[in-house]
Design a protein around this motif. Structure first.
Motif, mmCIF file in Angstrom:
data_model
loop_
_atom_site.group_PDB
_atom_site.id
_atom_site.type_symbol
_atom_site.label_atom_id
_atom_site.label_comp_id
_atom_site.label_asym_id
_atom_site.label_seq_id
_atom_site.Cartn_x
_atom_site.Cartn_y
_atom_site.Cartn_z
ATOM 1 N N ALA A 24 0.833 -1.204 0.000
ATOM 2 C CA ALA A 24 0.000 0.000 0.000
ATOM 3 C C ALA A 24 0.873 1.261 0.000
ATOM 4 C CB ALA A 24 -0.930 -0.006 1.209
ATOM 5 N N VAL A 25 1.951 1.237 0.757
ATOM 6 C CA VAL A 25 2.873 2.384 0.790
ATOM 7 C C VAL A 25 3.518 2.574 -0.584
ATOM 8 C CG1 VAL A 25 5.105 3.166 1.691
ATOM 9 C CG2 VAL A 25 3.339 2.365 3.261
ATOM 10 N N LEU A 26 3.977 1.491 -1.191
ATOM 11 C CA LEU A 26 4.606 1.598 -2.500
ATOM 12 C C LEU A 26 3.627 2.074 -3.570
ATOM 13 C CD1 LEU A 26 6.843 -1.597 -2.419
ATOM 14 C CD2 LEU A 26 7.594 0.789 -2.253
ATOM 15 N N LYS A 27 2.382 1.633 -3.460
ATOM 16 C CA LYS A 27 1.367 2.008 -4.444
ATOM 17 C C LYS A 27 0.987 3.487 -4.319
ATOM 18 C CE LYS A 27 -2.244 0.969 -7.195
ATOM 19 N NZ LYS A 27 -2.277 0.348 -8.453
ATOM 20 N N THR A 28 0.860 3.988 -3.096
ATOM 21 C CA THR A 28 0.364 5.348 -2.886
ATOM 22 C C THR A 28 1.464 6.387 -2.691
ATOM 23 O OG1 THR A 28 0.151 4.996 -0.507
ATOM 24 C CG2 THR A 28 -1.787 4.518 -1.869
ATOM 25 N N ASN A 29 2.661 5.945 -2.315
ATOM 26 C CA ASN A 29 3.790 6.843 -2.079
ATOM 27 C C ASN A 29 3.398 8.041 -1.198
ATOM 28 O OD1 ASN A 29 6.427 7.688 -2.288
ATOM 29 N ND2 ASN A 29 6.085 8.810 -4.186
ATOM 30 N N PRO A 30 2.963 7.777 0.034
ATOM 31 C CA PRO A 30 2.491 8.859 0.901
ATOM 32 C C PRO A 30 3.625 9.765 1.370
ATOM 33 C CG PRO A 30 2.645 6.835 2.142
ATOM 34 C CD PRO A 30 2.942 6.481 0.716
ATOM 35 N N LYS A 57 -4.981 -13.636 5.272
ATOM 36 C CA LYS A 57 -4.568 -13.491 3.873
ATOM 37 C C LYS A 57 -5.731 -13.034 3.001
ATOM 38 C CE LYS A 57 -0.792 -16.716 4.251
ATOM 39 N NZ LYS A 57 -0.157 -17.946 3.817
ATOM 40 N N ASP A 58 -6.909 -13.614 3.205
ATOM 41 C CA ASP A 58 -8.085 -13.212 2.451
ATOM 42 C C ASP A 58 -8.551 -11.815 2.870
ATOM 43 O OD1 ASP A 58 -8.159 -15.644 1.047
ATOM 44 O OD2 ASP A 58 -9.265 -16.599 2.679
ATOM 45 N N LEU A 59 -8.408 -11.511 4.142
ATOM 46 C CA LEU A 59 -8.794 -10.204 4.653
ATOM 47 C C LEU A 59 -7.976 -9.101 3.983
ATOM 48 C CD1 LEU A 59 -10.580 -8.911 7.005
ATOM 49 C CD2 LEU A 59 -8.411 -8.760 8.215
ATOM 50 N N ILE A 60 -6.667 -9.272 3.944
ATOM 51 C CA ILE A 60 -5.782 -8.281 3.324
ATOM 52 C C ILE A 60 -6.088 -8.163 1.836
ATOM 53 C CG2 ILE A 60 -3.376 -7.722 2.749
ATOM 54 C CD1 ILE A 60 -4.003 -7.257 5.681
ATOM 55 N N LYS A 61 -6.294 -9.297 1.179
ATOM 56 C CA LYS A 61 -6.586 -9.294 -0.257
ATOM 57 C C LYS A 61 -7.850 -8.500 -0.555
ATOM 58 C CE LYS A 61 -7.241 -12.443 -4.129
ATOM 59 N NZ LYS A 61 -7.310 -13.834 -4.552
ATOM 60 N N GLN A 62 -8.922 -8.754 0.182
ATOM 61 C CA GLN A 62 -10.179 -8.036 -0.037
ATOM 62 C C GLN A 62 -10.063 -6.562 0.354
ATOM 63 O OE1 GLN A 62 -13.732 -9.894 1.414
ATOM 64 N NE2 GLN A 62 -13.168 -11.893 0.592
ATOM 65 N N PHE A 63 -9.358 -6.278 1.432
ATOM 66 C CA PHE A 63 -9.147 -4.900 1.872
ATOM 67 C C PHE A 63 -8.436 -4.104 0.783
ATOM 68 C CE2 PHE A 63 -6.538 -1.777 4.333
ATOM 69 C CZ PHE A 63 -7.585 -1.008 4.824
ATOM 70 N N HIS A 64 -7.427 -4.706 0.181
ATOM 71 C CA HIS A 64 -6.684 -4.028 -0.872
ATOM 72 C C HIS A 64 -7.525 -3.826 -2.121
ATOM 73 C CE1 HIS A 64 -2.253 -3.970 0.383
ATOM 74 N NE2 HIS A 64 -2.990 -4.087 1.476
ATOM 75 N N LYS A 67 -9.801 -0.855 -1.354
ATOM 76 C CA LYS A 67 -9.048 0.396 -1.250
ATOM 77 C C LYS A 67 -8.299 0.753 -2.533
ATOM 78 C CE LYS A 67 -9.357 1.990 2.810
ATOM 79 N NZ LYS A 67 -10.126 3.205 2.969
ATOM 80 N N GLY A 68 -8.209 -0.180 -3.472
ATOM 81 C CA GLY A 68 -7.515 0.087 -4.725
ATOM 82 C C GLY A 68 -6.010 -0.039 -4.643
ATOM 83 N N PHE A 69 -5.515 -0.830 -3.700
ATOM 84 C CA PHE A 69 -4.077 -1.029 -3.558
ATOM 85 C C PHE A 69 -3.540 -2.133 -4.447
ATOM 86 C CE2 PHE A 69 -4.776 0.511 1.021
ATOM 87 C CZ PHE A 69 -4.503 1.825 0.672
ATOM 88 N N LYS A 70 -4.397 -2.896 -5.103
ATOM 89 C CA LYS A 70 -3.941 -4.002 -5.947
ATOM 90 C C LYS A 70 -3.578 -3.502 -7.311
ATOM 91 C CE LYS A 70 -4.129 -7.969 -3.810
ATOM 92 N NZ LYS A 70 -3.336 -9.079 -3.861
#
Length: 70
Positions: A24-30, A57-64, A67-70
């Motif tokens: 998420a950090v790499l994707k958004t570069n905050p 693992k499924d929780l993180i996958k769905q969360f991303h 949120k558009g982190f994938k």
């Protein structure tokens, strides 16, 4: 030969959590990574409360996906 070094056991899910926030950090570069991580984990906790039956693992996958982190 025996080693006196204690064996380090990584708790289940820690690797997945760290990989998730890192992606998420790499994707958004905050501007402020510490603040971003705090918000990320707060939102993840709220998401987990609504999806308690999911494995980490499924929780993180769905969360991303949401949120558009994938």
């Amino acid at each position: 030969m025996f080693s006196s070094r204690p064996r380090l056991v990584v708790p289940y899910g820690l690797k997945t959590l760290l990989e998730g926030v890192s992606r998420a950090v790499l994707k958004t570069n905050p501007q402020n990574i510490t603040q971003f991580a705090a918000v990320y984990f707060k939102e993840l906790i709220v998401f987990r409360e609504g999806n308690a039956c999911l494995d980490i693992k499924d929780l993180i996958k769905q969360f991303h996906q949401i949120k558009g982190f994938k």
